[in-house]
Design an enzyme around this catalytic site. Structure first.
Site, PDB file in Angstrom:
ATOM      1  N   HIS A 260      -4.622   0.803  -3.220  1.00  0.00           N
ATOM      2  CA  HIS A 260      -4.310   0.137  -1.950  1.00  0.00           C
ATOM      3  C   HIS A 260      -2.799   0.221  -1.758  1.00  0.00           C
ATOM      4  CE1 HIS A 260      -4.294  -2.748   1.267  1.00  0.00           C
ATOM      5  NE2 HIS A 260      -3.420  -3.485   0.605  1.00  0.00           N
ATOM      6  N   ASP A 262       0.158  -0.503   0.592  1.00  0.00           N
ATOM      7  CA  ASP A 262       0.606  -1.166   1.808  1.00  0.00           C
ATOM      8  C   ASP A 262       1.556  -0.243   2.565  1.00  0.00           C
ATOM      9  OD1 ASP A 262      -0.708  -3.706   1.695  1.00  0.00           O
ATOM     10  OD2 ASP A 262       0.587  -4.242   0.023  1.00  0.00           O
ATOM     11  N   ASP A 372      -7.779  -5.815   2.330  1.00  0.00           N
ATOM     12  CA  ASP A 372      -6.704  -6.808   2.235  1.00  0.00           C
ATOM     13  C   ASP A 372      -6.277  -7.408   3.566  1.00  0.00           C
ATOM     14  OD1 ASP A 372      -4.748  -8.286   0.832  1.00  0.00           O
ATOM     15  OD2 ASP A 372      -3.215  -6.807   1.279  1.00  0.00           O
ATOM     16  N   HIS A 575      -1.422  -4.514   8.176  1.00  0.00           N
ATOM     17  CA  HIS A 575      -1.643  -5.942   7.907  1.00  0.00           C
ATOM     18  C   HIS A 575      -0.510  -6.657   7.182  1.00  0.00           C
ATOM     19  CE1 HIS A 575      -3.596  -4.161   4.202  1.00  0.00           C
ATOM     20  NE2 HIS A 575      -2.781  -5.054   3.666  1.00  0.00           N
TER      21      HIS A 575
END
Length: 1005
Positions: A260, A262, A372, A575
């Protein structure tokens, strides 16, 4: 076994840590190093290697925050014996923090191709050359600071280049050629897995005793003076316990390699671009070693960066995808927030994401991969299915503070009734390492026991990237079928979802939004970023509409400019950007890029309108909204004459009175609304004894995550902001305007309360020069409405939420998200409160002295969190809010568009008929554009906005060769809403909140 098991475990631990681990590295030889410090931002490989390098010693301090040092590495590949392997090992000064949150590096060959990354817990680099051959490599070392401070999350100056300081953060600790004993490494992996497993087994279980005895025998047969010479005997001792298969009822885990990453967070976007290259190269390197290893990665944006900045790596990615070993996931441009992006923007996340994956790789992800994001809009199931997706994965709902979600595998039903097969990994992390405790947790927590028995575990270092390492794959191999553990199958998202669906044909249903009981401050933090998003979304609507109208008149359609603008907006809906939870650098860049989007769209709008309206000097109004307004038809251009009537304002003994033909508004000497009356009925909308337009300042000191959280205890600390510096009437040609100025601590607040002629709403513009810290500013309207629920606009519709707190679910929903409007109503009367850039709201009931309850609507205007940006929200902000009494849901929808899409005053040759006219107010046109495939076909997106079935006629001002329904990717689908075409009119019928995309073939004026 008669020994004390704790002593045995301690003996085994000491052997593993002090004898076995050191035995893996047979010998180490220092490398020859030279370095060059990049002067500022990162440079391409070719520029770096052309620079002048100077000798570098291990032990040297390096790396002011965010800087880059290039290291030239030279050496000769050593001779190795059978069962040994030579590789490079680096320690850039790694600390105890997770990989991805500190220094990291990328290793290049001399031809500029990437070998892999160098990161904590994945610090080795394979050697291509044969024994005796010299080699030369380059390491791009990034001095990324540990902004989180080891998850301490204290205010820090490290979040921007200009505040981070010049002191070096790291010290180069190691740069060696290492010869590894492969059998010793394999034994270490055996021991680690078994050590982990015994912790999960019951104290008295025979299996635990068996493993403990085998591990102790491993220690016994190992010669402390010659660990390498006794490795084979030690492995043989463990072989029997490792060979025992899992029980038939063991939980089945699909382990999906994942990282993951970001797209920005505690690092800027430019660093994410390098993180993606590091992670993807790690994966490709690991896949060369392990033929069973597959990897899934979301976010078309991250692949697009590789295409732009790392074309050689991108070519290898394309090959791995074609081979079915590297899986694009999610189908979205980024893993976006789903609460705040507008409906059309959320649709474009899929449109741009899927088109990229289809065009570049010929694959279409069928899963929605959002582990997330901070809660999930009730509009998402329909949008995802309309994009052709079948499944959804998220993990974040396990973060709920109050209520546990009741399912891990289920159908999620959106507000329109659309369902999507959804899974929450019960492992409760999207950064798993395939440890025994993680797998035991997945099995223990899995909520579907007895009905199903399969879950997904995303494994690999994430957030800051890195991905899986070889130790995780070694664990997966040993845990494939091991007694006492769930089974582990290396898998892909598609294989998991197909297996889960086949196993669980009739799962339970969760209906409506998935509200995250945490991170409620993300609806408010970094107000400029949120305003930039809202303004950009509406500017893009205008740009596409008028550019389409101009294209039908022969002007080239600005495909590239619109695509670039959209992809900027979509990236910044990531996000941790749109929610306001990133470092200062990220939000400064977001504001700059929103300004670029607005400049670009303004140029498109102006150029297109000059074509559509023609040359001339007639005063006109251009209305891009879906409803008539400002004297112009929906999506049309009309004469720009002003209103025939005026609103009035007068001083009274208690303050001021504003009036037009629809409303009478009383404002007291503090600038607060004491009365807001609908003249036609005499109905008062302000609760008796209360005052609207009340600014309230709360203490805002969250228990955990500053920028992310608003905690319920904020309500216990409030100051009403009622003192005024000045209040006066502002002269205006036709509107009634009262201006109020207040001072608050170090801040200054200016409000203009405006009643326009013909308007059914009072407009309030609030400008705040904000200099508070850890405070929350809300704007309150106590309304004379009795209702058990409030209605909030979300993407392509609205949802109802309770205003009471009967259950723990209701109590936890104390701060909620809305788009352009909220509405509270009782039979026969309602009030709409609309906004132009605010998302956070709270809506509560308060008892009235005469019985019953009133309803207070509050908008969250500003916060001032200290982490990760210690200067978050400081400076000037402007918010526009309107209050419309006597409003239905239909009125609220209109009001939201009016406030966000004001008409434009332009000059031209005369009025222009709209491209489209829709007969029903309930059927709203959300986008008019040309097709992405550049065929010239015209795309119209519309939805049912009122929450009921609606039939409508769409009259067109253009000819066309036919009309079809498509999915969001603009591919034809079986018709659900299209009822026929007659004389250029299109008949449609939509169910409640239905989203429909129409494609008009060969449009022409």
């Amino acid at each position: 076994m008669h020994h004390n098991s704790a002593l045995v475990e301690a003996r085994i631990r000491r052997f593993v840590d002090e004898r076995l681990r050191p035995a893996v590295d047979v010998r180490a030889t220092p490398l020859e190093l030279a370095s060059w410090q990049a002067p500022g931002e990162p440079v391409p490989f070719a520029s770096a290697v052309a620079a002048e390098f100077t000798p570098l010693q291990v032990g040297a301090a390096w790396g002011r925050a965010w800087s880059t040092m290039w290291i030239r590495i030279t050496g000769v590949v050593p001779e190795v014996q059978a069962g040994q392997q030579a590789e490079l090992v680096f320690d850039l000064g790694f600390n105890a923090s997770e990989p991805g949150f500190q220094s990291e590096g990328t290793v290049y060959r001399i031809d500029g191709s990437i070998v892999k990354a160098v990161e904590p817990r994945n610090a080795h680099v394979p050697l291509d050359a044969a024994a005796g051959e010299p080699f030369e490599l380059y390491l791009e070392a990034a001095a990324n600071p540990d902004v989180a401070g080891g998850w301490d999350f204290q205010p820090t100056a490290l979040g921007a280049w200009d505040t981070a300081g010049d002191e070096p953060l790291y010290r180069l600790r190691r740069a060696d050629i290492v010869v590894r004993d492969l059998s010793a490494w394999e034994l270490l992996q055996d021991a680690v897995v078994l050590q982990g497993l015994i912790v999960q087994l019951p104290e008295a279980s025979p299996r635990r005793a068996e493993i403990l005895a085998a591990l102790e025998r491993m220690v016994d047969v190992s010669d402390p003076d010659d660990i390498g010479g006794s490795i084979d005997d030690a492995r043989e001792v463990l072989s029997a316990v490792l060979a025992r298969p899992a029980s038939g009822s063991a939980h089945a885990v699909h382990a999906v390699g994942h990282a993951h990453i970001d797209s920005a967070w505690l690092w800027p976007v430019r660093e994410t671009q390098r993180k993606v290259a590091r992670t993807f190269s790690n994966v490709l390197s690991l896949q060369q070693e392990d033929p069973d290893f597959e990897f899934a990665a979301s976010s078309a944006q991250q692949y697009a960066w590789m295409k732009q900045y790392q074309p050689e790596l991108f070519a290898r990615l394309r090959d791995a995808i074609a081979a079915g070993r590297f899986h694009p996931a999610g189908g979205m441009w980024v893993e976006s927030d789903t609460n705040m992006p507008g409906g059309e923007a959320l649709a474009r996340q899929f449109l741009h994401g899927k088109r990229f994956f289809l065009e570049e790789f010929g694959v279409e992800p069928l899963d929605v991969w959002l582990p997330d994001s901070f809660g999930y809009s009730a509009a998402l199931p329909q949008i995802a299915r309309a994009a052709g997706s079948r499944w959804m994965l998220t993990q974040k709902m396990s973060w709920n503070e109050t209520n546990a979600m009741p399912h891990h595998t289920f159908h999620w039903e959106g507000m329109d009734g659309t369902r999507i097969f959804t899974h929450f990994p019960p492992v409760d992390t999207y950064n798993a390492r395939l440890t025994s405790d993680e797998l035991a947790r997945a099995e223990r927590q899995y909520a579907e026991k007895g009905a199903a028995n399969t879950s997904l575990v995303p494994f690999g270092y994430g957030d800051g990237g890195g991905g899986p390492n070889r130790e995780m794959l070694a664990a997966a191999a040993r845990l494939r079928s091991l007694e006492g553990s769930p089974t582990v199958e290396l898998s892909s998202p598609r294989r998991f979802f197909e297996a889960a669906e086949a196993e669980y044909a009739d799962p339970p249903v969760w209906t409506g939004e998935m509200y995250l009981e945490f991170h409620r401050g993300t609806y408010t933090s970094q107000a400029r970023t949120k305003r930039g998003n809202r303004r950009s979304e509406h500017a893009l609507r205008e740009a596409e509409l008028w550019a389409t109208a101009a294209a039908l008149r022969g002007t080239p359609y600005p495909y590239e400019e619109l695509q670039e603008a959209w992809e900027t907006v979509l990236l910044q809906q990531f996000h941790d950007i749109l929610p306001g939870s990133s470092i200062a650098w990220v939000h400064r860049e977001a504001e700059r890029r929103y300004a670029e989007v607005l400049a670009s769209t303004e140029q498109i709008i102006a150029g297109s309108l000059s074509v559509v309206a023609g040359s001339g000097d007639v005063a006109l109004r251009a209305n891009a909204g879906p409803y008539a307004g400002g004297g112009a038809a929906a999506m049309g251009i009309a004469g720009g004459q002003g209103p025939a009537v005026s609103a009035t304002v007068a001083r009274t003994t208690s303050g001021f009175e504003l009036e037009n033909e629809h409303l009478t508004v009383s404002i007291d000497g503090s600038g607060l609304i004491t009365s807001l009356v609908v003249r036609a009925t005499g109905r008062e909308s302000i609760a008796a004894g209360e005052r609207g337009n009340l600014l309230q300042l709360h203490r805002d000191t969250p228990t955990q995550w500053d920028a992310w959280d608003i905690d319920e205890h904020y309500r216990r600390h409030v100051v009403d902001v009622t003192d005024v510096v000045s209040i006066d009437i502002i002269p205006h040609a036709s509107a009634a305007v009262v201006c109020v100025i207040r001072e608050l601590g170090g801040s200054r607040i200016t409000q203009a309360l405006t009643l326009h002629p013909d308007s059914h709403a009072l407009d309030i513009e609030t400008t705040v020069d904000w200099h508070e810290r850890q405070k929350l500013l809300k704007l309150a309207f106590p309304l004379d409405v009795h209702t058990e629920r409030a209605t909030s606009e979300i993407q392509f519709g609205h949802i109802h939420r309770p205003t009471h707190a009967n259950t723990s679910w209701d109590m936890a929903r104390f701060e909620t998200v809305a788009h352009r409007w909220v509405h509270v109503g009782e039979p026969g009367f309602g009030v709409a409160v609309a906004n132009d850039s605010t998302y956070g709201h709270d809506i509560t009931r308060t008892p009235r002295s005469g019985g019953g309850t009133a309803t207070t609507v509050r908008l969250s205007l500003l916060r001032a969190p200290l982490f990760p940006d210690p200067d978050a929200d400081q400076g000037e902000h402007t918010f526009r809010v309107s209050v419309r009494p006597g409003a239905s849901i239909a009125d609220a929808v209109r009001e939201g568009y009016r406030l966000n899409l004001p008409t434009r005053e332009i000059r031209g040759s005369g009025p222009v008929e709209p491209l489209l006219a829709v007969s029903s107010d309930a059927v709203v046109v959300e986008a008019v554009k040309l097709a992405e495939d550049r065929s010239g076909d015209l795309i119209v997106r519309l939805y049912e906005a009122h929450g009921g079935r609606a039939a409508a006629t769409i009259a067109t001002a253009f000819g066309f060769d036919g009309v079809i329904e498509t999915d969001l990717i603009e591919r034809e689908i079986p018709s659900t809403a299209l009822r026929g075409v007659s004389n250029g009119d299109v008949e449609v019928e939509l169910r409640a909140f239905q989203l429909v995309t129409l494609r008009f073939r060969t449009p022409r004026l």
